[in-house]
Each structure stands twice: as C-alpha cells, then as structure tokens.
Design an enzyme around this catalytic site. Structure first.
Site, mmCIF file in Angstrom:
data_model
loop_
_atom_site.group_PDB
_atom_site.id
_atom_site.type_symbol
_atom_site.label_atom_id
_atom_site.label_comp_id
_atom_site.label_asym_id
_atom_site.label_seq_id
_atom_site.Cartn_x
_atom_site.Cartn_y
_atom_site.Cartn_z
ATOM 1 N N ASN A 94 54.645 -1.332 -10.539
ATOM 2 C CA ASN A 94 53.349 -1.641 -11.165
ATOM 3 C C ASN A 94 52.584 -0.424 -11.677
ATOM 4 O O ASN A 94 51.695 -0.567 -12.516
ATOM 5 C CB ASN A 94 52.487 -2.484 -10.217
ATOM 6 N N GLY A 140 58.820 -2.350 3.024
ATOM 7 C CA GLY A 140 58.199 -1.332 3.882
ATOM 8 C C GLY A 140 58.698 -1.434 5.321
ATOM 9 O O GLY A 140 58.934 -0.423 5.981
ATOM 10 N N GLU A 150 52.865 2.633 1.676
ATOM 11 C CA GLU A 150 51.720 1.988 1.024
ATOM 12 C C GLU A 150 52.207 0.635 0.539
ATOM 13 O O GLU A 150 53.142 0.565 -0.258
ATOM 14 C CB GLU A 150 51.208 2.821 -0.168
ATOM 15 N N CYS A 193 47.772 -3.095 -6.398
ATOM 16 C CA CYS A 193 47.633 -3.284 -4.949
ATOM 17 C C CYS A 193 46.163 -3.311 -4.560
ATOM 18 O O CYS A 193 45.813 -3.876 -3.530
ATOM 19 C CB CYS A 193 48.367 -2.180 -4.217
ATOM 20 N N GLU A 229 49.676 -12.071 -0.299
ATOM 21 C CA GLU A 229 49.505 -11.387 -1.586
ATOM 22 C C GLU A 229 50.277 -12.129 -2.678
ATOM 23 O O GLU A 229 51.453 -12.431 -2.513
ATOM 24 C CB GLU A 229 50.039 -9.957 -1.472
ATOM 25 N N GLU A 264 47.671 9.338 1.018
ATOM 26 C CA GLU A 264 48.222 10.003 -0.157
ATOM 27 C C GLU A 264 47.076 10.615 -0.953
ATOM 28 O O GLU A 264 45.925 10.220 -0.820
ATOM 29 C CB GLU A 264 48.959 8.998 -1.043
HETATM 30 P P1 NAD Z 1 59.459 -3.778 -3.629
HETATM 31 O O1 NAD Z 1 59.219 -3.598 -2.181
HETATM 32 O O2 NAD Z 1 60.286 -4.918 -4.074
HETATM 33 O O3 NAD Z 1 60.169 -2.492 -4.235
HETATM 34 C C1 NAD Z 1 59.612 -1.210 -4.079
HETATM 35 C C2 NAD Z 1 60.730 -0.176 -4.155
HETATM 36 O O4 NAD Z 1 61.573 -0.304 -3.011
HETATM 37 C C3 NAD Z 1 61.633 -0.335 -5.376
HETATM 38 O O5 NAD Z 1 61.966 0.937 -5.880
HETATM 39 C C4 NAD Z 1 62.850 -1.013 -4.792
HETATM 40 O O6 NAD Z 1 64.033 -0.779 -5.521
HETATM 41 C C5 NAD Z 1 62.923 -0.368 -3.433
HETATM 42 N N1 NAD Z 1 63.719 -1.129 -2.439
HETATM 43 C C6 NAD Z 1 63.954 -2.469 -2.402
HETATM 44 N N2 NAD Z 1 64.747 -2.772 -1.357
HETATM 45 C C7 NAD Z 1 65.008 -1.611 -0.714
HETATM 46 C C8 NAD Z 1 65.762 -1.273 0.449
HETATM 47 N N3 NAD Z 1 66.422 -2.203 1.161
HETATM 48 N N4 NAD Z 1 65.808 0.019 0.839
HETATM 49 C C9 NAD Z 1 65.129 0.966 0.141
HETATM 50 N N5 NAD Z 1 64.423 0.710 -0.979
HETATM 51 C C10 NAD Z 1 64.354 -0.565 -1.398
HETATM 52 O O7 NAD Z 1 58.020 -3.791 -4.327
HETATM 53 P P2 NAD Z 1 57.664 -4.022 -5.869
HETATM 54 O O8 NAD Z 1 57.848 -5.477 -6.169
HETATM 55 O O9 NAD Z 1 58.354 -3.022 -6.725
HETATM 56 O O10 NAD Z 1 56.115 -3.659 -5.904
HETATM 57 C C11 NAD Z 1 55.099 -4.576 -5.646
HETATM 58 C C12 NAD Z 1 54.487 -4.303 -4.292
HETATM 59 O O11 NAD Z 1 54.020 -2.952 -4.223
HETATM 60 C C13 NAD Z 1 53.269 -5.147 -3.995
HETATM 61 O O12 NAD Z 1 53.335 -5.646 -2.685
HETATM 62 C C14 NAD Z 1 52.099 -4.163 -4.119
HETATM 63 O O13 NAD Z 1 50.955 -4.500 -3.384
HETATM 64 C C15 NAD Z 1 52.723 -2.920 -3.642
HETATM 65 N N6 NAD Z 1 51.974 -1.756 -4.091
HETATM 66 C C16 NAD Z 1 51.242 -1.071 -3.159
HETATM 67 C C17 NAD Z 1 50.493 0.036 -3.526
HETATM 68 C C18 NAD Z 1 49.707 0.800 -2.504
HETATM 69 O O14 NAD Z 1 49.429 1.963 -2.732
HETATM 70 N N7 NAD Z 1 49.336 0.196 -1.398
HETATM 71 C C19 NAD Z 1 50.498 0.457 -4.855
HETATM 72 C C20 NAD Z 1 51.249 -0.259 -5.780
HETATM 73 C C21 NAD Z 1 51.998 -1.364 -5.378
#
Ligand code: NAD
Length: 479
Positions: free
Chosen positions: A147, A228, A245, A279, A381, A460
């Site tokens: 995002n 996470g 995060e 987020c 969410e 961060e």
């Molecule tokens: P996601 O968890 O699907 O993916 C995030 C990253 O993790 C990607 O690069 C993905 O390839 C990687 N990933 C996926 N599976 C993995 C695994 N098994 N091992 C290691 N890496 C893996 O999230 P998304 O759909 O890309 O992003 C949306 C989410 O991010 C929302 O929940 C949003 O709230 C959150 N977000 C949080 C913040 C913050 O600072 N709190 C900022 C932006 C987005």
C-alpha cells in the site's frame, strides 16, 4: 524485464511476474524477475560479506550516499509518482506526495548518519571510564506491503543503511515497480557491492527464507497481522530481533462541539482517500448524539461529490482498489455488516469500468451506519474505502468505544474542547493521536507505530529508528 539486484549485479530470476495497472487491467506496467530460495540465499551471503567493511564506513560516506539518493528521488518525484499511481492505484497527487516523502526520509537519515552520538559516564569504580555506544546489527531483512510501495521501503532501507547495516529487501508481490526503481537509484549511489540487495518474489518463498536464515540479524516487517505472526514465530525460534507494523481499526471520535467542516474533512480524508488502503485510515467514526445526524448527512453529501476513477486522471479523488482479491474482501465486508443488521447509508458497490470504459477494480466508497461495537465491521480490518459509524452517548462512551478494539495504531478526535482533546491524547490506547486532524497523514521525522495488535517492537522513523537498527555496547576502560 526488470531484474533482481544481488551482490552488485542485475540477475534474472527463477520466474517472471506481471505487474498490472488496477485502473486499467489491460495495461501491463512491466515484467519483474522473481527470486527463488537459492537466489535469496545468494543475496543474504552477499550482504553478509559486505557487512564488516560497511559497518566501519565513515558517517560522511553514508551521508553522501543517502543524501544523493534522497535528492534523486525528489527530483524525479513526478515520474516515480506516475509509476506508483499506475501500479498501486492511489491518485497521482497522493503518489507524488508519497515519493516526496521517501526522498525526505533518505535525507533525514543521511543527517542521522552524522549524529550517532553516545554517552560517557564515570564508573562506580575509581579510575574506570564507561562508554555507551550504538553499533550496526548486521544484515537486515526488509519485508514490505503493497500500500506504500516506496515510502515504507524508504523508511526501512534508509535507517538500516544509515546506521551501518546491510540490506536484503523483499517488496510486496503486487508493486515491484516502485521497489525496483528505488533499487535502481541505490545501485548507482556508490554503495559498495552487496550492501543493498533487492529480491522480488513470493512471501512464502523469498520472505520465509529471510525469516529462517541465521545470517539475517533482524527482520523489519510491515503487513497483515496473519503474516506478522509468522514473522514473530520464525524470529523468536532463532532469537533474531524483529519489528512488526500491522493492521488497524482506527477510530475518529466526533464530539457535539466539533467544527462540522473539520470533522467531515477528517473523516472523508482518512476514511476514503488512498482508497482506504492505509493502515492509519479511520475506519470507525464514533459520533456523539447531538451531532450524529448532521454529521452523517454532511459526510454522505461530501462522498457524493467524490470522483472514483483512473488514478492518474486529473480530477480523480479515489483510485481503484489494488486488486480483485482486495475488492472482493471490501464488498464482502459491506455484505457482512448488512447481514449483522447495519445500514448501508451510501456507496459500497463495485464499478467494473472507469468513466472512460477502462476495466479496473473500482468501487464507490461505503458508509455503514447503525452499527454496534460487537459487529465484525467494527472489529476486523477491511483495508478499503469502507467506513462504519458508531453512535455514542457522550465523550466518555466515545473514548471507551475508541479503545474497544484489538488494534492501536492511530486515533483521532474532532472537538473544540481543550479538556476533551487533552484527556483523549492521554487516554487513547493508540500509538499516534490526532486532534482535529485526519488519522492518516503523518510527518516523516517523528516516531511512527502503534500499540496492542497493531505493532510489536521499537518505533519506526525519526531518531527512534536507532532503537531497532542498532545494538547498544557498554565499554569499560581502566586508565
Ligand atoms: P501481507 O501480510 O499479505 O504481506 C506483507 C509482506 O509480507 C509482503 O511482502 C508479502 O510477500 C510478505 N509475506 C507474505 N507471506 C509471508 C511469509 N510467510 N513469510 C515472509 N513474508 C511473507 O500484507 P499486505 O496485504 O501486503 O499489506 C496490507 C496490510 O499491511 C494491512 O493489514 C495493513 O494494515 C498493513 N499495513 C500496516 C502498516 C503499519 O505501519 N502499521 C502500514 C501499511 C500497511
């Protein structure tokens, strides 16, 4: 084809992924190499080999490189913003703003490279001196979501390098374009070979390899709660440092005494702009009785003026959703809320084509009223332009509802009362609190992060980033 950057070289991957424009699914943004496990391990090995020399590089050397990277990003903000809007779907002004933020972050951390500081203390023993210093950790694994395709990579890569670490960076699958463009700038920046590596590819393959490899000293992750949790489990198992995060369900409280225009702007801006894919988006509007009906009517009136369309077209307020999966999730939550008894007061429908007939992942922003705190729409969410309204008797109930969530990233309040604003700042269980400002939209030089289920580990950004990217050493000297 855009390749991975490993050990100072551009390498083909094991596979190729296609980057599709969500505003027009006929438009191929580009083709990007996908790394596999072996190539990821090569990147880790090259970063490990580069670390001893880079960790001892001078602050001047790091300043010069990071400052030049920041300058180039800022100078190319229009071009890079266009690429970002094209691959992710936020509007062009939003995308250019994000690119500028990334440039400013590199410049901020260029300065931080010159200010590592430390402490000298007298020992409790005679004739002994104590020095407290910070040192680089080693190789940092960086895993980012789709995002904020350039700002989040920037706010992880810049401090990692500034404090003397080496980097293996894995961007999100959906947005390799901005990550690749950033890597291309870094590849010409004068960084020694292996200090920075780009491995595009799948989370379960490339990401998981970073989590499990003992040569990765620390992992910084932004993304969903589900991923996470996997990051945390893998890092704890081998006792690596990590920082998470994750999601949000951010409240915006609107009190009877709020300026209606300010409250509506805050709600619409942080609820729907960037297609609600932030987020820090306000997804729960908690509104006291006396202003509830006027506020809801004014939000709906404003929503009806918003133009949904191609992210790069002038006049578009809300671009497309990032992909079909996310669009399906958004629409399904609208249905879930209705099934639980809430009212769909405005929007919430899929739009298969833009006004110009482009096929894309469009939807009208949705406002859902008559909700209760227990409904799934108020607990989970959505990550789209779907906002719910909760009615509160008074400030005390509004505060309770605001905190009644497993998340704790950002929270806002619209009020003219200094007393309530002050109380809310103190008692909100969120990492970031906004008074008469949208919950989304933060400065780049101060800490960013949340509490409860939203975040784990040190903050961060700003100088607080040093907590994660360095380790403290205490040295004793007998004179
Ligand atoms: P996601 O968890 O699907 O993916 C995030 C990253 O993790 C990607 O690069 C993905 O390839 C990687 N990933 C996926 N599976 C993995 C695994 N098994 N091992 C290691 N890496 C893996 O999230 P998304 O759909 O890309 O992003 C949306 C989410 O991010 C929302 O929940 C949003 O709230 C959150 N977000 C949080 C913040 C913050 O600072 N709190 C900022 C932006 C987005």
């Amino acid at each position: 084809m855009n390749k991975n950057f490993i050990a100072g070289e551009w390498l083909d991957g094991a596979r190729v992924s296609r980057n599709i424009n969500p505003s027009d699914t006929r438009d191929l943004v580009g083709e990007y190499a996908q790394a596999d496990v072996a190539q990821t391990q090569l990147a880790i090995a090259s970063a490990e080999a580069a670390f001893p020399a880079w960790s001892l590089s001078t602050p001047q050397q790091r300043f010069d490189i990071l400052d030049a990277v920041g300058s180039e990003i800022l100078a190319r903000r229009a071009e890079l913003g266009d690429l970002l809007a094209r691959e992710e779907g936020k509007t062009l002004p939003e995308a250019i703003g994000e690119v500028a933020r990334a440039g400013n972050i590199f410049k901020f951390f260029a300065g931080e490279a010159l200010r590592p500081g430390g402490e000298m203390m007298p020992s409790v023993r005679p004739g002994v001196g104590v020095e407290i210093t910070r040192e680089a950790l080693g190789v940092i694994g960086i895993i980012t979501p789709w995002n904020f395709p350039i700002a989040i990579p920037a706010w992880k890569i810049a401090p990692a390098l500034a404090y003397g670490n080496c980097v293996v960076f894995k961007p999100a699958e959906l947005v390799p374009g901005s990550a690749w463009a950033l890597a291309e700038i870094l590849s010409r920046s004068g960084l020694p070979q292996g200090v920075f590596n780009l491995v595009m590819g799948r989370g379960a393959e490339v990401g998981a390899t970073l989590l499990d490899d003992p040569r990765i000293a620390a992992v910084t992750f932004t993304g969903s709660v589900a991923t996470g949790q996997k990051v945390a489990a893998a890092c704890v198992a081998r006792m690596a440092k990590f920082q998470l995060e994750m999601g949000g369900k951010n409240p915006m409280v609107v009190l009877d005494d709020a300026d209606l225009g300010v409250a509506v702007n805050c709600a619409v801006q942080s609820g729907f702009f960037s297609t609600g894919q932030r987020c820090t988006a306000s997804s729960r509007l908690i509104v006291t009785e006396g202003i509830h009906d006027r506020f809801v009517a004014a939000v709906i009136a404003k929503m009806q003026t918003l133009k949904v369309g191609d992210a790069r077209q002038a006049g578009t307020d809300i671009g497309p959703v990032v992909d079909q999966n996310q669009l399906g999730q958004n629409l399904s939550y609208v249905g879930i809320a209705q099934a639980e008894g809430a009212t769909l007061a405005c929007g919430g429908t899929a739009v298969t084509h833009s006004a110009d007939g482009q096929p894309g992942f469009y939807m009208t922003p949705a406002l859902i009223t008559d909700t209760t705190a227990a409904m799934r729409i108020n607990r989970e969410e959505v990550f789209g332009p779907v906002v719910s309204v909760l009615r509160a008797r008074d400030y005390e109930e509004a505060l309770f509802l605001a905190n009644d969530t497993p998340f704790g990233l950002a929270a806002g309040i619209a009020t003219a009362s200094l007393k309530h604003a002050t109380h809310f700042k103190r008692h909100s269980q969120a990492g970031m609190v906004m008074v008469n400002l949208p919950t989304a939209g933060v400065d780049y030089h101060v800490p960013f992060g949340g509490r409860k289920g939203s975040s784990y580990g040190p903050r961060e950004q700003g100088r607080y980033a040093a907590e994660f990217y360095t380790v403290v050493k205490t040295a004793y000297t007998q004179a």
